[in-house]
Design an enzyme around this catalytic site. Structure first.
Site, short mmCIF file in Angstrom:
data_model
loop_
_atom_site.label_atom_id
_atom_site.label_comp_id
_atom_site.label_asym_id
_atom_site.label_seq_id
_atom_site.Cartn_x
_atom_site.Cartn_y
_atom_site.Cartn_z
CB CYS A 134 -1.16 2.23 8.29
SG CYS A 134 -1.23 3.80 9.12
CB CYS A 147 5.62 -4.87 9.83
SG CYS A 147 6.69 -4.01 11.00
CB CYS A 205 0.39 -1.55 13.57
SG CYS A 205 0.91 -1.29 11.87
CB CYS A 255 2.62 7.69 3.16
SG CYS A 255 2.86 6.50 4.48
CD GLU A 311 -2.91 0.10 2.56
OE1 GLU A 311 -3.14 -1.01 3.08
OE2 GLU A 311 -3.18 1.17 3.10
CB CYS A 359 3.08 -1.81 16.77
SG CYS A 359 4.80 -1.27 16.79
N1 SAH Z 1 7.60 1.09 11.45
C1 SAH Z 1 7.57 2.53 11.39
C2 SAH Z 1 6.51 3.05 10.42
C3 SAH Z 1 5.15 2.63 10.86
S1 SAH Z 1 3.69 3.48 10.44
C4 SAH Z 1 7.31 3.08 12.78
O1 SAH Z 1 7.01 2.31 13.68
O2 SAH Z 1 7.42 4.28 12.96
C5 SAH Z 1 3.78 5.12 10.98
C6 SAH Z 1 3.10 5.44 12.30
O3 SAH Z 1 1.74 5.04 12.38
C7 SAH Z 1 3.81 4.80 13.47
O4 SAH Z 1 3.97 5.76 14.48
C8 SAH Z 1 2.83 3.73 13.90
O5 SAH Z 1 3.03 3.37 15.22
C9 SAH Z 1 1.50 4.42 13.63
N2 SAH Z 1 0.35 3.53 13.50
C10 SAH Z 1 0.28 2.30 12.96
N3 SAH Z 1 -0.96 1.82 13.03
C11 SAH Z 1 -1.71 2.76 13.60
C12 SAH Z 1 -3.09 2.85 13.96
N4 SAH Z 1 -3.94 1.85 13.71
N5 SAH Z 1 -3.51 3.99 14.56
C13 SAH Z 1 -2.66 5.01 14.80
N6 SAH Z 1 -1.36 4.98 14.50
C14 SAH Z 1 -0.88 3.86 13.92
#
Ligand code: SAH
Length: 348
Positions: free
Chosen positions: A333, A112, A119, A105, A92, A116
């Site tokens: 995301c 991944c 996510c 983006c 995506e 987290c």
């Molecule tokens: N791996 C990288 C990029 C991830 S996505 C990182 O961890 O920074 C970018 C941001 O979106 C990160 O801060 C991630 O924690 C956040 N994120 C991912 N899923 C999310 C969600 N469902 N709601 C809010 N933030 C989210």
């Protein structure tokens, strides 16, 4: 195995072209076809001799992502793209239109492995790393589809960029190259969940690129409930690496903080975060968590988010609440990809 030429620097490409028995100036032409004219086939490269193009067909792989789906917001023009890779995986990418320009983006991995909790990208684990060429091509395909120049790139899509570190460094070199799209390093942002050795190395290698750190909690205890990586690196070490980054680069970094109702959004956490980041040259980006159906988390309500922001500002911290883009094509995301894969599995 064919050579992945879209991931090569001009110097490497020159060596490759010479090894095929061609003149070295052909490398620059080929490079510009890929990275400036955004060609998707050797046939398009009209100023290259047919014999050279034939050699390329036989020896080189030209990464070209296929658009599998796109959703366009009627509200603000945000576009969510789903691209198919040559081996059938899908990724995506998102285009956001701002006053200052067009920002893309991109994903850095297929899936991944950071885990987290909130996510969607990590639910099925890591499938594989993306090549530098596959990262570039997300931007190239979007720029062509849009018919406008992309001016900013954030590596904040699926994947952990510092878990695919070498390809991300290579990507940053290529996207900012004057023979390519030539996007200034200051218009590039890398977001990491906090891999300490890479943060420290990055500060030395790419001091002009903006660093964003996914913090999401003011202490290790809360952070561990949201982010497994917190078990590997203590917050004090992560923040020490961030300080090093700001000292070396002289730049303000961003801390991302996704607000999850009842988990990290109370007054207590706001004060703790305020104390942690006071005197740190930074910017805090509050993100109302985007709930995913596989998990129970809910987003903080608007008043709570505002309260959290005001509490932080009392510590002299610069805070913004992330503006939601493309609300009508909503989905967190990684959810467009996830729903696409789920649909495929249902069909089987
Ligand atoms: N791996 C990288 C990029 C991830 S996505 C990182 O961890 O920074 C970018 C941001 O979106 C990160 O801060 C991630 O924690 C956040 N994120 C991912 N899923 C999310 C969600 N469902 N709601 C809010 N933030 C989210």
């Amino acid at each position: 195995m064919k050579t992945d030429i879209k991931s090569m620097t001009l110097t490497e490409l020159t060596e490759f072209v010479v090894s095929l028995g061609e003149k070295s100036f052909r490398a620059k032409q080929l490079y510009q076809w890929m990275h400036q004219k955004l060609a998707v086939s050797f046939d398009q490269m009209s100023n290259l001799p047919a014999s050279f193009r034939k050699k390329l067909e036989e020896n080189a792989h030209l990464t070209a992502l296929k658009q599998a789906d796109v959703r366009i917001s009627q509200i603000d023009g945000t576009r969510k793209y789903l691209f198919a890779l040559h081996d059938g995986h899908v990724i995506e990418s998102v285009l956001m239109k701002y006053k200052f320009g067009n920002s893309v983006c991109i994903s850095s991995q297929v899936g991944c492995r950071m885990g987290c909790k909130f996510c969607a990208s990590t639910l099925d684990g890591l499938a594989r790393n993306l090549t530098a060429g596959e990262m570039l091509d997300q931007i190239y395909r979007i720029q062509q589809d849009l018919g406008e120049r992309v001016s900013h790139v954030v590596i904040m899509g699926s994947g952990e960029p510092f878990d695919n570190y070498d390809s991300v460094l290579r990507f940053l070199d290529l996207i900012s190259d004057e023979n390519g799209l030539n996007i200034g390093q200051r218009n590039l942002t890398v977001s990491t969940c906090g891999l300490v050795p890479q943060i420290r190395d990055f500060a030395r290698r790419k001091p002009q690129v903006t660093l964003a750190l996914s913090l999401h909690a003011p202490n290790d205890e809360v952070r561990k409930t949201l982010m497994p990586i917190a078990n590997a690196y203590r917050l004090t070490d992560v923040l020490a690496a961030c300080r090093e980054y700001s000292e070396i680069t002289g730049r303000r970094m961003t801390f991302e903080y996704s607000l999850v109702a009842g988990v990290n959004d109370n007054e207590k956490e706001a004060r703790e975060l305020g104390n942690l980041l006071r005197n740190f040259p930074c910017h805090v980006n509050l993100i109302p968590v985007n709930p995913i159906k596989e998990r129970q988390f809910t987003r903080s309500d608007r008043t709570n988010i505002e309260k959290f922001k005001i509490s932080l500002e009392k510590y002299g911290i610069n805070v913004t609440i992330r503006r939601e883009m493309g609300r009508d094509i909503d989905g967190a995301c990684g959810q467009l990809r996830k729903s696409y894969i789920d649909r495929l599995n249902e069909k089987e």
